[in-house]
Design an enzyme around this catalytic site. Structure first.
Site, PDB file in Angstrom:
ATOM      1  N   CYS A 116       0.811  -1.233   0.000  1.00 16.46           N
ATOM      2  CA  CYS A 116       0.000   0.000   0.000  1.00 16.46           C
ATOM      3  C   CYS A 116       0.837   1.273   0.000  1.00 16.46           C
ATOM      4  O   CYS A 116       0.303   2.358  -0.226  1.00 16.46           O
ATOM      5  CB  CYS A 116      -0.949   0.011   1.187  1.00 16.46           C
ATOM      6  SG  CYS A 116      -2.172  -1.291   1.082  1.00 16.46           S
ATOM      7  N   HIS A 256      -3.167   7.367   2.681  1.00 17.14           N
ATOM      8  CA  HIS A 256      -3.614   6.075   2.151  1.00 17.14           C
ATOM      9  C   HIS A 256      -4.953   5.747   2.801  1.00 17.14           C
ATOM     10  O   HIS A 256      -5.154   5.992   3.995  1.00 17.14           O
ATOM     11  CB  HIS A 256      -2.572   5.006   2.486  1.00 17.14           C
ATOM     12  CG  HIS A 256      -3.040   3.616   2.188  1.00 17.14           C
ATOM     13  ND1 HIS A 256      -3.571   3.258   0.963  1.00 17.14           N
ATOM     14  CD2 HIS A 256      -3.074   2.494   2.962  1.00 17.14           C
ATOM     15  CE1 HIS A 256      -3.897   1.982   1.005  1.00 17.14           C
ATOM     16  NE2 HIS A 256      -3.629   1.496   2.199  1.00 17.14           N
ATOM     17  N   ASN A 286     -10.254   0.343   0.050  1.00 20.29           N
ATOM     18  CA  ASN A 286      -8.797   0.363  -0.021  1.00 20.29           C
ATOM     19  C   ASN A 286      -8.364  -0.189  -1.381  1.00 20.29           C
ATOM     20  O   ASN A 286      -8.402  -1.399  -1.607  1.00 20.29           O
ATOM     21  CB  ASN A 286      -8.240  -0.486   1.125  1.00 20.29           C
ATOM     22  CG  ASN A 286      -6.726  -0.535   1.148  1.00 20.29           C
ATOM     23  OD1 ASN A 286      -6.064  -0.040   0.238  1.00 20.29           O
ATOM     24  ND2 ASN A 286      -6.172  -1.148   2.173  1.00 20.29           N
TER      25      ASN A 286
HETATM   26  O1  UT7 Z   1      -3.854  -1.128   3.608  1.00 21.99           O
HETATM   27  C1  UT7 Z   1      -2.800  -1.842   4.123  1.00 21.99           C
HETATM   28  C2  UT7 Z   1      -2.838  -2.160   5.531  1.00 21.99           C
HETATM   29  N1  UT7 Z   1      -4.106  -2.651   6.012  1.00 21.99           N
HETATM   30  C3  UT7 Z   1      -4.721  -1.972   6.978  1.00 21.99           C
HETATM   31  O2  UT7 Z   1      -4.285  -0.910   7.382  1.00 21.99           O
HETATM   32  C4  UT7 Z   1      -5.933  -2.622   7.618  1.00 21.99           C
HETATM   33  C5  UT7 Z   1      -5.827  -2.542   9.129  1.00 21.99           C
HETATM   34  N2  UT7 Z   1      -6.863  -3.276   9.836  1.00 21.99           N
HETATM   35  C6  UT7 Z   1      -8.158  -2.876   9.847  1.00 21.99           C
HETATM   36  O3  UT7 Z   1      -8.524  -1.917   9.197  1.00 21.99           O
HETATM   37  C7  UT7 Z   1      -9.116  -3.602  10.743  1.00 21.99           C
HETATM   38  O4  UT7 Z   1      -8.387  -4.479  11.563  1.00 21.99           O
HETATM   39  C8  UT7 Z   1     -10.245  -4.373  10.008  1.00 21.99           C
HETATM   40  C9  UT7 Z   1     -11.211  -3.418   9.383  1.00 21.99           C
HETATM   41  C10 UT7 Z   1      -9.660  -5.293   8.934  1.00 21.99           C
HETATM   42  C11 UT7 Z   1     -11.027  -5.213  11.026  1.00 21.99           C
HETATM   43  O5  UT7 Z   1     -11.535  -4.364  12.061  1.00 21.99           O
HETATM   44  P1  UT7 Z   1     -11.281  -4.673  13.600  1.00 21.99           P
HETATM   45  O6  UT7 Z   1     -11.976  -3.641  14.360  1.00 21.99           O
HETATM   46  O7  UT7 Z   1      -9.814  -4.819  13.798  1.00 21.99           O
HETATM   47  O8  UT7 Z   1     -12.032  -6.045  13.788  1.00 21.99           O
HETATM   48  P2  UT7 Z   1     -11.494  -7.409  14.363  1.00 21.99           P
HETATM   49  O9  UT7 Z   1     -10.832  -8.201  13.318  1.00 21.99           O
HETATM   50  O10 UT7 Z   1     -10.760  -7.187  15.656  1.00 21.99           O
HETATM   51  O11 UT7 Z   1     -12.868  -8.078  14.763  1.00 21.99           O
HETATM   52  C12 UT7 Z   1     -13.713  -7.553  15.797  1.00 21.99           C
HETATM   53  C13 UT7 Z   1     -14.986  -8.358  15.846  1.00 21.99           C
HETATM   54  C14 UT7 Z   1     -14.767  -9.860  15.877  1.00 21.99           C
HETATM   55  O12 UT7 Z   1     -15.812 -10.444  16.640  1.00 21.99           O
HETATM   56  P3  UT7 Z   1     -15.560 -10.903  18.150  1.00 21.99           P
HETATM   57  O13 UT7 Z   1     -14.449 -11.880  18.090  1.00 21.99           O
HETATM   58  O14 UT7 Z   1     -15.219  -9.653  18.886  1.00 21.99           O
HETATM   59  O15 UT7 Z   1     -16.884 -11.487  18.536  1.00 21.99           O
HETATM   60  C15 UT7 Z   1     -14.911 -10.273  14.439  1.00 21.99           C
HETATM   61  O16 UT7 Z   1     -15.293 -11.605  14.295  1.00 21.99           O
HETATM   62  O17 UT7 Z   1     -15.744  -8.091  14.649  1.00 21.99           O
HETATM   63  C16 UT7 Z   1     -15.989  -9.315  13.966  1.00 21.99           C
HETATM   64  N3  UT7 Z   1     -15.898  -9.059  12.538  1.00 21.99           N
HETATM   65  C17 UT7 Z   1     -16.951  -8.712  11.791  1.00 21.99           C
HETATM   66  N4  UT7 Z   1     -18.252  -8.542  12.088  1.00 21.99           N
HETATM   67  C18 UT7 Z   1     -19.066  -8.166  11.086  1.00 21.99           C
HETATM   68  C19 UT7 Z   1     -14.793  -9.080  11.752  1.00 21.99           C
HETATM   69  N5  UT7 Z   1     -15.114  -8.759  10.501  1.00 21.99           N
HETATM   70  C20 UT7 Z   1     -16.450  -8.534  10.487  1.00 21.99           C
HETATM   71  C21 UT7 Z   1     -17.354  -8.171   9.477  1.00 21.99           C
HETATM   72  N6  UT7 Z   1     -18.646  -7.996   9.824  1.00 21.99           N
HETATM   73  N7  UT7 Z   1     -16.954  -7.967   8.186  1.00 21.99           N
END
Ligand code: UT7
Length: 332
Positions: A116, A256, A286
């Site tokens: 990225c 970004h 993204n």
């Molecule tokens: O561009 C290059 C670099 N990439 C980035 O900068 C991306 C960086 N990371 C992120 O933007 C975020 O980590 C994400 C958007 C990918 C994910 O968001 P998050 O707040 O970190 O979510 P998480 O993976 O910690 O998940 C939190 C909760 C989980 O449920 P529990 O375990 O708390 O019950 C997941 O299972 O949200 C759940 N979850 C979802 N729920 C509904 C994860 N994805 C989804 C979804 N819809 N799509």
């Protein structure tokens, strides 16, 4: 003689017409519009559909538009650099293919992969060629067909990515505008958290790798998020400090677009009001290498000669960096 700087003298973007909305994703994975918007800021993404269409096709659209609007003869372009993680083929480079599709017969060209942060790495690389005085017209592309490597059964990753491209013309200037400073970083130990497992020399494609879904983006979102927030904010604050820039000196932050919360944290650290931050993540998601040139393209009409811009990115590798530039032209 005044120092030669590399200035962006034109910018053009391209996104394919088909949309993938949060509502569409609700139909294929266990997610919902409200979660996606609150956790990422994304409402929809553009997806390149159609047989035989690849990253080079989106890149070529941007380059054709750029040549037209800057009134440039393709034969006058010296060099083209394409930042991408979704090359059309393992080889030759997508840059070679774009040059062929757009008639850049006198340019040499190559791809650059910094995930990225690729567009910033490519811009910084291109600037060196201009600053020597040897190169007069260099095109830098950021383009990705992320839909070709996104696993639409992985709800934690597929929601953030979209397809798109942008191309910038770089030319020499001695009027004090152009790229003033850049800070680039890489730390390969970050590969554990964001990578594509198979398809490279480590794990060539096989039935097993396909069955194990290893040709898709693997991301440990939470870990990447933590690094992205701190590194993107740190490098943006550092480039301000290094150039004695206060918040009020900055006209625009061009970040970004990976996650609205990462963008907000960077802007806060720089002391910038949201009105000075280019944000279009809600429309495109993204697009990896496409995000920064797509922002510049969309905001081009609001940019004035002498405006101070800070471009900032974080990506797989890990890679991260920031560029400070003075915009080189007024809206037409
Ligand atoms: O561009 C290059 C670099 N990439 C980035 O900068 C991306 C960086 N990371 C992120 O933007 C975020 O980590 C994400 C958007 C990918 C994910 O968001 P998050 O707040 O970190 O979510 P998480 O993976 O910690 O998940 C939190 C909760 C989980 O449920 P529990 O375990 O708390 O019950 C997941 O299972 O949200 C759940 N979850 C979802 N729920 C509904 C994860 N994805 C989804 C979804 N819809 N799509």
């Amino acid at each position: 003689m005044n120092k030669i700087n590399a200035a962006i003298t034109g910018i053009q973007g391209y996104v394919p017409p088909d949309l993938l909305t949060n509502k569409d994703l609700e139909k294929i994975i266990d997610t919902n519009d409200e979660w996606i918007i609150s956790r990422t800021g994304i409402k929809e993404r553009h997806i390149l559909k159609g047989e035989g269409l690849a990253t080079s096709d989106m890149a070529a659209e941007a380059v054709k538009g750029l040549l037209k609007k800057t009134n440039t003869d393709p034969l006058d372009v010296d060099l083209l650099i394409c930042a991408t993680v979704t090359a059309d083929m393992v080889f030759p480079s997508t840059a070679n293919i774009v040059s062929d599709k757009t008639g850049l017969k006198n340019a040499w060209s190559f791809d650059l992969n910094a995930a990225c942060s690729g567009f910033l790495f490519a811009l910084s690389t291109a600037a060196q060629f201009i600053e020597t005085g040897k190169y007069k017209k260099v095109i830098v592309i950021g383009a990705d067909k992320m839909s070709s490597i996104v696993d639409y059964t992985d709800r934690t990753t597929c929601i953030i990515f979209g397809d798109g491209s942008g191309a910038a013309m770089l030319e020499p200037t001695t009027d004090g505008t152009g790229i003033i400073d850049s800070i680039m970083h890489a730390d390969g130990s970050g590969r554990d958290f964001l990578h594509q497992k198979a398809g490279g020399s480590l794990k060539p494609a096989s039935h097993e790798t396909v069955d194990a879904r290893e040709h898709y983006v693997f991301q440990e979102g939470k870990s990447v998020f933590k690094f992205a927030v701190s590194k993107m904010a740190d490098v943006s604050a550092k480039i301000m400090e290094q150039n004695n820039l206060k918040s009020e000196d900055i006209s625009w932050l061009v970040p970004h677009q990976a996650n609205l919360r990462i963008i907000d944290a960077t802007a806060r650290r720089m002391g910038l009001d949201k009105s000075k931050v280019m944000i279009n993540i809600e429309k495109y998601g993204n697009t990896t290498n496409g995000t920064i040139p797509l922002c510049l393209w969309e905001w081009e009409d609001q940019l004035k000669k002498g405006d101070n811009l800070v471009l900032s990115a974080f990506g797989g590798g890990f890679t991260w960096g920031a560029i400070y530039l003075k915009w080189a032209y007024d809206p037409s």
